[in-house]
Design an enzyme around this catalytic site. Structure first.
Site, PDB file in Angstrom:
ATOM      1  N   TYR A   1      54.549 -16.607  -2.124  1.00  0.00           N
ATOM      2  CA  TYR A   1      55.383 -15.454  -1.786  1.00  0.00           C
ATOM      3  C   TYR A   1      56.126 -15.679  -0.471  1.00  0.00           C
ATOM      4  O   TYR A   1      57.343 -15.493  -0.380  1.00  0.00           O
ATOM      5  CB  TYR A   1      54.506 -14.205  -1.699  1.00  0.00           C
ATOM      6  CG  TYR A   1      55.260 -12.916  -1.523  1.00  0.00           C
ATOM      7  CD1 TYR A   1      56.033 -12.385  -2.558  1.00  0.00           C
ATOM      8  CD2 TYR A   1      55.197 -12.206  -0.326  1.00  0.00           C
ATOM      9  CE1 TYR A   1      56.723 -11.191  -2.400  1.00  0.00           C
ATOM     10  CE2 TYR A   1      55.882 -11.014  -0.167  1.00  0.00           C
ATOM     11  CZ  TYR A   1      56.648 -10.512  -1.198  1.00  0.00           C
ATOM     12  OH  TYR A   1      57.330  -9.335  -1.040  1.00  0.00           O
TER      13      TYR A   1
ATOM     14  N   SER B   1      61.720  -9.576   2.116  1.00  0.00           N
ATOM     15  CA  SER B   1      60.454  -8.955   2.493  1.00  0.00           C
ATOM     16  C   SER B   1      60.225  -9.150   3.982  1.00  0.00           C
ATOM     17  O   SER B   1      60.833 -10.032   4.615  1.00  0.00           O
ATOM     18  CB  SER B   1      59.308  -9.616   1.710  1.00  0.00           C
ATOM     19  OG  SER B   1      58.043  -9.277   2.239  1.00  0.00           O
TER      20      SER B   1
END
Length: 260
Positions: A155, A142
């Site tokens: 995350y 990401s």
């Protein structure tokens, strides 16, 4: 790798969004695909892809946070595909909360799904890949593998860690024809992002287009979503013969967000 054998491709987190798009990309070029997700929708998604490709697409409902789930998934997918040549680790969970508010259970689950499951799947797939003398591993990272954001401890931490795992595996495989790379996308028009835009529109009492502009303006440079097809095309390239010299890379697909 022999041209007589069709590649077996395992995609995790494949019921919707990017995972489904990745499964579709590989099935459309003639690969044999196996999809997995905790969402029961993976069954209908696999049936749809089977119809589109004219070829059976395997599927399994699995919770990768459960003990032994990753290894069991590998065995099932390998049996169906006749071996896994391409592993795409895409499954992810996240909890939007600051550190004091983040429950330990959500932290532990993120570690299991986002980091430990990819590790275990890589570990389980490597013996077959080495025996065949070829393989491709793509970890879907990401933009938050490269930068941080408050309120996303689980995350951000796991996505940073997946880059470390990617680079370590790549170095261990450097003398083989197996590669391990990571893709770091910015914001895509996934169900998650679109639902957050809808919530913003309701909260601010504005139309959806204005909510999308507001949502993207504080994140994505250029104010536009990253096309999912850009990410899937890159994954397909990384799994092709021309990508052999790319190993251990963490490739941003974020329109400059990570270095803005």
């Amino acid at each position: 790798m022999s041209g007589e054998r069709r590649r077996g491709v395992l995609v995790t987190g494949a019921a919707t969004g990017l995972g489904l798009a990745l499964a579709r990309e590989f099935s459309q070029v003639g690969d044999r695909v196996f999809m997995t997700d905790i969402d029961e929708q993976v069954a209908s998604a696999a049936e749809q892809l089977s119809g589109e490709a004219g070829d059976p697409v395997g599927w399994l409902i699995a919770d990768l946070a459960q003990d032994g789930a990753a290894v069991a998934l590998k065995e099932t997918a390998s049996d169906v595909l006749g071996g896994i040549d391409v592993l795409i680790n895409n499954a992810v969970v996240r909890k939007m909360a600051d550190v004091p508010s983040l429950p330990d259970s959500d932290w532990d689950r993120a570690l299991e799904v986002n980091l430990s499951a990819p590790f275990r799947l890589i570990k389980a797939c490597l013996p077959e890949m080495k025996a065949r003398g070829w393989g491709r591993i793509v970890n879907m990272a990401s933009v938050y593998s490269l930068i941080a954001l408050a309120g996303r401890a689980d995350y951000v931490t796991t996505k940073h860690a997946i880059i470390g795992l990617t680079r370590t595996v790549a170095l261990e495989l450097a003398e083989t024809a197996i590669t391990c790379n990571a893709i770091c996308p910015g914001l895509m028009a996934t169900d998650s992002a679109l639902n957050r835009i809808a919530a913003l529109a309701a909260e601010k009492n504005i139309d959806r287009k204005e909510a999308e502009r507001m949502f993207l303006s504080t994140r994505q440079p250029g104010g536009q979503f990253i096309p999912i097809e850009t990410v899937t095309a890159l994954a397909l390239f990384l799994c092709g013969p021309a990508s052999r010299g790319i190993n251990g890379a963490a490739i941003p697909v974020d329109n400059g967000w990570s270095f803005a």
